[in-house]
Design an enzyme around this catalytic site. Structure first.
Site, PDB file in Angstrom:
ATOM      1  N   TRP A 176       0.837  -1.211   0.000  1.00 48.47           N
ATOM      2  CA  TRP A 176       0.000   0.000   0.000  1.00 48.47           C
ATOM      3  C   TRP A 176       0.861   1.246   0.000  1.00 48.47           C
ATOM      4  O   TRP A 176       0.542   2.238  -0.665  1.00 48.47           O
ATOM      5  CB  TRP A 176      -0.990  -0.006   1.157  1.00 48.47           C
ATOM      6  CG  TRP A 176      -1.895  -1.194   1.105  1.00 48.47           C
ATOM      7  CD1 TRP A 176      -2.021  -2.193   2.026  1.00 48.47           C
ATOM      8  CD2 TRP A 176      -2.810  -1.539   0.042  1.00 48.47           C
ATOM      9  NE1 TRP A 176      -2.931  -3.130   1.599  1.00 48.47           N
ATOM     10  CE2 TRP A 176      -3.429  -2.749   0.397  1.00 48.47           C
ATOM     11  CE3 TRP A 176      -3.149  -0.946  -1.177  1.00 48.47           C
ATOM     12  CZ2 TRP A 176      -4.378  -3.381  -0.421  1.00 48.47           C
ATOM     13  CZ3 TRP A 176      -4.100  -1.568  -1.989  1.00 48.47           C
ATOM     14  CH2 TRP A 176      -4.689  -2.761  -1.614  1.00 48.47           C
ATOM     15  N   ASP A 235      -1.978   6.590   6.359  1.00 56.03           N
ATOM     16  CA  ASP A 235      -2.980   5.632   5.892  1.00 56.03           C
ATOM     17  C   ASP A 235      -3.238   4.683   7.060  1.00 56.03           C
ATOM     18  O   ASP A 235      -2.408   3.838   7.379  1.00 56.03           O
ATOM     19  CB  ASP A 235      -2.423   4.878   4.676  1.00 56.03           C
ATOM     20  CG  ASP A 235      -3.336   3.745   4.210  1.00 56.03           C
ATOM     21  OD1 ASP A 235      -4.399   3.533   4.818  1.00 56.03           O
ATOM     22  OD2 ASP A 235      -2.969   3.071   3.214  1.00 56.03           O
ATOM     23  N   LYS A 243     -12.061  -2.467   6.630  1.00 55.73           N
ATOM     24  CA  LYS A 243     -11.225  -3.277   7.510  1.00 55.73           C
ATOM     25  C   LYS A 243     -11.761  -3.248   8.945  1.00 55.73           C
ATOM     26  O   LYS A 243     -11.784  -4.262   9.601  1.00 55.73           O
ATOM     27  CB  LYS A 243      -9.778  -2.780   7.498  1.00 55.73           C
ATOM     28  CG  LYS A 243      -9.188  -2.569   6.098  1.00 55.73           C
ATOM     29  CD  LYS A 243      -8.799  -3.857   5.411  1.00 55.73           C
ATOM     30  CE  LYS A 243      -8.529  -3.730   3.919  1.00 55.73           C
ATOM     31  NZ  LYS A 243      -7.594  -2.714   3.488  1.00 55.73           N
TER      32      LYS A 243
END
Ligand SMILES: *Cc1c(COP(=O)(O)O)cnc(C)c1O
Length: 356
Positions: free
Chosen positions: A99, A166, A190
Site C-alpha cells: 500500500w 494511511d 477493515k
C-alpha cells in the site's frame, strides 16, 4: 456451524452493525422506506451522517480545526488526493509494504518523493528505524498498519513536517494523537463498515497552498464546504459505519477496544511462538501488528499448509489464507472479532500439531 471470520478486508463487523443494517434495509428510521431508496438529503439520512462525523470526532478526540469526511474511491483514491492537495515540491514516504508502494507511485506524479526508509529488501517483514525526515519536505506519509505483511507502527511518530497516515486497517484500535497529524485516511472495510466509504480526517489549514488546479471532486475543500455532501455519499456504508461507531462507544471507546485487541493478539502470537510447527513472519515483536497476524509453517512442515487450512475450515475458521505475496496464513483480528474466535484458532493449531 458458527463461523470464525478472519478475512483481511472486507472483514468481520459487529452483529450490532449487521443486524441494524439489515433492519434499515427493510425500514429505515421508521420512514416506511428502505435505506436503499431514500434521498441522501432526507432529514433522516442527514442525521445519520452528522452523528457518524460527530462520533468519529468523539472516539478519536479530534481537536478543533479538523474536518471529518466520508468519501468514495477507497483508500487508494487518497494515494493521489493527498499529493494533489498538499504536495508542492517534495514529499517524504516510508516504504513498508504494497500500500505504501502504491501511495509512493501516485505521489511521484505530483513531485519529488524521498523514500526515507524501506523494508523492501526483506519482503517488508520489519518496520524501518532510524530514518530521517527531511525538514524541507511538504509532508511525511506512512502506513500505520501493513495489512498484507502484518507489521504495524502503533506509536504516533514525531515529524518535523506535516504528518499524513494511511490508517485503513488499524483505525479505532488505539487512541491516536490526532493533533500530530494533518491528514489521516482509512478505507472502511477493515475495521468499520462494508466497502464503499473512506474516512478522511483533514486539518483545514493544510489546504490551499498548492498552485495547481485541482478537479472539483478531488479537492478536499469541496467536501469540507458541503459538509461531506457535495455529491451523493455512499449511503449504506455510512449508515453501517454509524452503527459500528455507536457500538465502539458502547464498548467503552478506543482505549477499551485496544485492550481487547492486545489480548487477542498476544494469545495468538504466544501460540505461534510456542509452536513446533508454526512460525511468525515478523521477527521483531515490537513491529508485529495486533490487527493482522502473519505466520507460516516451518520449512519441515511446509507441505501441510493447505491441509491446515482445510482442517481449520472444519472448525468454522474462515479467511486465514495468507496474501499471495507472503504465503502461509494471516489471521485478521479486527475489533469485531471476539476472543472466542482466537481461542478456536489456537485450539485448531494445537490439535493439528498434535496430529502430525
Ligand atoms: C486495504 C488497504 C488499502 C486499499 O484500500 P481500498 O479501499 O481498497 O482502496 C490501502 N491501505 C491499506 C493499509 C489497506 O489495508
Amino acid at each position: 456451524m458458527k463461523k470464525h471470520n478472519f478475512y483481511a478486508g472486507p472483514s468481520i463487523l459487529s452483529q450490532y452493525t449487521i443486524k441494524n443494517t439489515a433492519d434499515a434495509i427493510i425500514d429505515f428510521a421508521g420512514t416506511g422506506l428502505s435505506i436503499l431508496e431514500v434521498s441522501h438529503r432526507s432529514k433522516e439520512f442527514v442525521a445519520v451522517i452528522e452523528e457518524a462525523r460527530k462520533l468519529v470526532k468523539e472516539l478519536l478526540e479530534i481537536p478543533q480545526g479538523y474536518t471529518v469526511l466520508f468519501l468514495g474511491g477507497g483508500a487508494s483514491l487518497q494515494f493521489c488526493m493527498v499529493p494533489f492537495n498538499i504536495l508542492k515540491k517534495k514529499a517524504a514516504y516510508l516504504e513498508t509494504g504494497t500500500w505504501a508502494v502504491n501511495a509512493i507511485k501516485e505521489a511521484k506524479i505530483f513531485g519529488e518523493v524521498d523514500v526515507v526508509g524501506s523494508s523492501k529488501d526483506e519482503n517488508f517483514c520489519y518496520i524501518p528505524k532510524g530514518y530521517t525526515i527531511p525538514s524541507d519536505a511538504d509532508y511525511f506519509h506512512y502506513t500505520s498498519n501493513n495489512t498484507i505483511y502484518g507489521t504495524e507502527i502503533r506509536k504516533d511518530p514525531d515529524s518535523p513536517v506535516p504528518l499524513v497516515s494511511d490508517m485503513s486497517s488499524d483505525i479505532f484500535s488505539r487512541p491516536v494523537d490526532v493533533s500530530k497529524y494533518d491528514i489521516i485516511y482509512a478505507g472502511a472495510q477493515k475495521n468499520l463498515a462494508p466497502a464503499g466509504v473512506t474516512i478522511v480526517i483533514v486539518k483545514d489549514d493544510i489546504l490551499g497552498h498548492v498552485d495547481r488546479p485541482i478537479p472539483t471532486m478531488l479537492d478536499y475543500r469541496t467536501h469540507i464546504k458541503k459538509d461531506t455532501m457535495f455529491n451523493t455519499p455512499p449511503v449504506l456504508p455510512v449508515f453501517s459505519a454509524l452503527q459500528t461507531l455507536r457500538w465502539y462507544k458502547e464498548q467503552g471507546g478506543v482505549k477499551e477496544l485496544e485492550k481487547h485487541d492486545l489480548a487477542k493478539a498476544s494469545k495468538l502470537y504466544d501460540a505461534i511462538d510456542s509452536s513446533r510447527m508454526f512460525v511468525g513472519t515478523v521477527k521483531n515483536p515490537e513491529d508485529r501488528s495486533i490487527m493482522n497476524v502473519c505466520f507460516v509453517m516451518k520449512p519441515e512442515y511446509a507441505e501441510l499448509e493447505k491441509e491446515f487450512i482445510d482442517y481449520a475450515s472444519t472448525k468454522g475458521i474462515v479467511g486465514i489464507k495468507g496474501h499471495r505475496s507472503v504465503g502461509g496464513f494471516r489471521a485478521s483480528l479486527y475489533n469485531a472479532l471476539p476472543m472466542e474466535s482466537v481461542e478456536v484458532l489456537v485450539s485448531a493449531m494445537k490439535e493439528f500439531e498434535a496430529k502430525h
